[in-house]
Design a protein around this motif. Sequence first.
Motif, short mmCIF file in Angstrom:
data_model
loop_
_atom_site.label_atom_id
_atom_site.label_comp_id
_atom_site.label_asym_id
_atom_site.label_seq_id
_atom_site.Cartn_x
_atom_site.Cartn_y
_atom_site.Cartn_z
N SER A 257 1.95 1.50 -3.76
CA SER A 257 0.58 1.83 -4.04
C SER A 257 -0.56 1.30 -4.66
O SER A 257 -1.13 1.56 -5.45
CB SER A 257 0.84 3.28 -4.65
OG SER A 257 1.44 4.26 -4.03
N ASP A 258 -0.31 -0.23 -4.29
CA ASP A 258 -1.15 -1.18 -5.01
C ASP A 258 -2.41 -1.41 -4.05
O ASP A 258 -2.12 -2.31 -3.17
CB ASP A 258 -0.34 -2.54 -5.15
CG ASP A 258 -1.08 -3.46 -6.18
OD1 ASP A 258 -2.31 -2.96 -6.33
OD2 ASP A 258 -0.60 -4.12 -6.61
N TRP A 259 -3.32 -0.64 -3.88
CA TRP A 259 -4.36 -0.74 -3.12
C TRP A 259 -5.00 -2.24 -2.99
O TRP A 259 -5.63 -2.68 -2.09
CB TRP A 259 -5.22 0.53 -2.87
CG TRP A 259 -4.67 1.62 -2.43
CD1 TRP A 259 -3.93 2.65 -3.08
CD2 TRP A 259 -4.90 1.98 -1.07
NE1 TRP A 259 -3.47 3.51 -2.34
CE2 TRP A 259 -4.09 3.37 -1.00
CE3 TRP A 259 -5.73 1.71 0.09
CZ2 TRP A 259 -4.22 3.93 0.33
CZ3 TRP A 259 -5.66 2.27 1.27
CH2 TRP A 259 -4.73 3.54 1.28
N VAL B 72 0.80 -1.25 0.06
CA VAL B 72 0.05 -0.22 0.05
C VAL B 72 0.82 1.13 0.05
O VAL B 72 0.60 2.34 -0.81
CB VAL B 72 -0.98 -0.23 1.01
CG1 VAL B 72 -1.55 1.38 1.45
CG2 VAL B 72 -1.90 -1.22 1.16
N VAL B 73 1.78 1.25 0.83
CA VAL B 73 2.58 2.61 0.93
C VAL B 73 3.67 2.61 0.00
O VAL B 73 3.87 3.69 -0.78
CB VAL B 73 3.26 2.76 2.62
CG1 VAL B 73 4.08 3.73 2.58
CG2 VAL B 73 2.23 2.67 3.43
N ASP B 74 4.56 1.37 -0.33
CA ASP B 74 5.74 1.63 -1.31
C ASP B 74 5.16 1.47 -2.59
O ASP B 74 5.48 2.13 -3.59
CB ASP B 74 6.61 0.50 -0.74
CG ASP B 74 7.35 0.65 0.58
OD1 ASP B 74 7.10 1.78 0.99
OD2 ASP B 74 7.69 -0.37 1.15
#
Length: 288
Positions: free
Chosen positions: A255-257, A251-253
């Motif tokens: 950005s694959d929600w 999610v953070v690194d």
Amino acid sequence: MSAVAAQHASPRSAWRSRLNLGLLLLPASLVGLAMVCATVTMAWISTQSEGSQPTLEHYVRFFEDGYLIQAGIRTFHLSLMVSVICVLCGYPVAWYLVYSRSSYRYVAFIIVLSPLLVSIVVRALGWTILLGNEGVINQALQALGLTKGPVALMRSYWSVVAGMVHIFLPFMVLSIASTLGAIDPSLREAAALLGATPATSFRLVTLPLSLQGIAAGSVIVFCLSTGVFLTPLWLSRGHVSVLATVLKEQVVDASDWPAGATTAVLLTVSTLGLVALYNGLIRRFGEH
């Protein structure tokens, strides 16, 4: 007149009781509703793709990725190990807190609760001071001539286990102690009068009656352990990947929600399934 007044007062008091109960349950209901909405949203995001149609491709990718599978297995293995160690270490402490007549038990109680008064960040830093290459343990080993250089105590599975046990042990101790304190002392006295040794009395009386406390503490520790993020990340320096750290990477690194939501859904469902299985086994064991 008094009978008529009582008839009118009864529905009014019942209505007030329902209102008071509703007001008491309102905060918990709002929190529960928020959790349900968040879970549904998370499940919906996990089925999203570039197209407009829902898809399960993210779930397929998860089970095809060996790194994610290993992180999942390590997460539940780590949680199980922490739960077992907390039971083995917490039961004697809970026994001492409940049955000891020593004045030092109050000191022990404060020591048990003290980790709850300190943030997880501070506790992780404390373990770094103990286990680091320049930490207390390595300096002591070198001063005693037992090692020529620093020993790699951190960046390992067991350093993460130690840190997590330190965090969650109070929950286990308090859960078991509350159950032990509720056991009728006359039951152990009756067992002693019937000729049972202390070990036999513990095995046949105390342990079965305290099983619910062990079960409750195990569920709490296991569920909290599956979602721990900072302790594995800090004490292993990225060498022990669990699903919580994987979620951060997705999610953070990256950005694959959708991938992160998929991991979260699988973590939630797996944890709930294992807890339900564990509760079923505890109930069946308790019946016998």
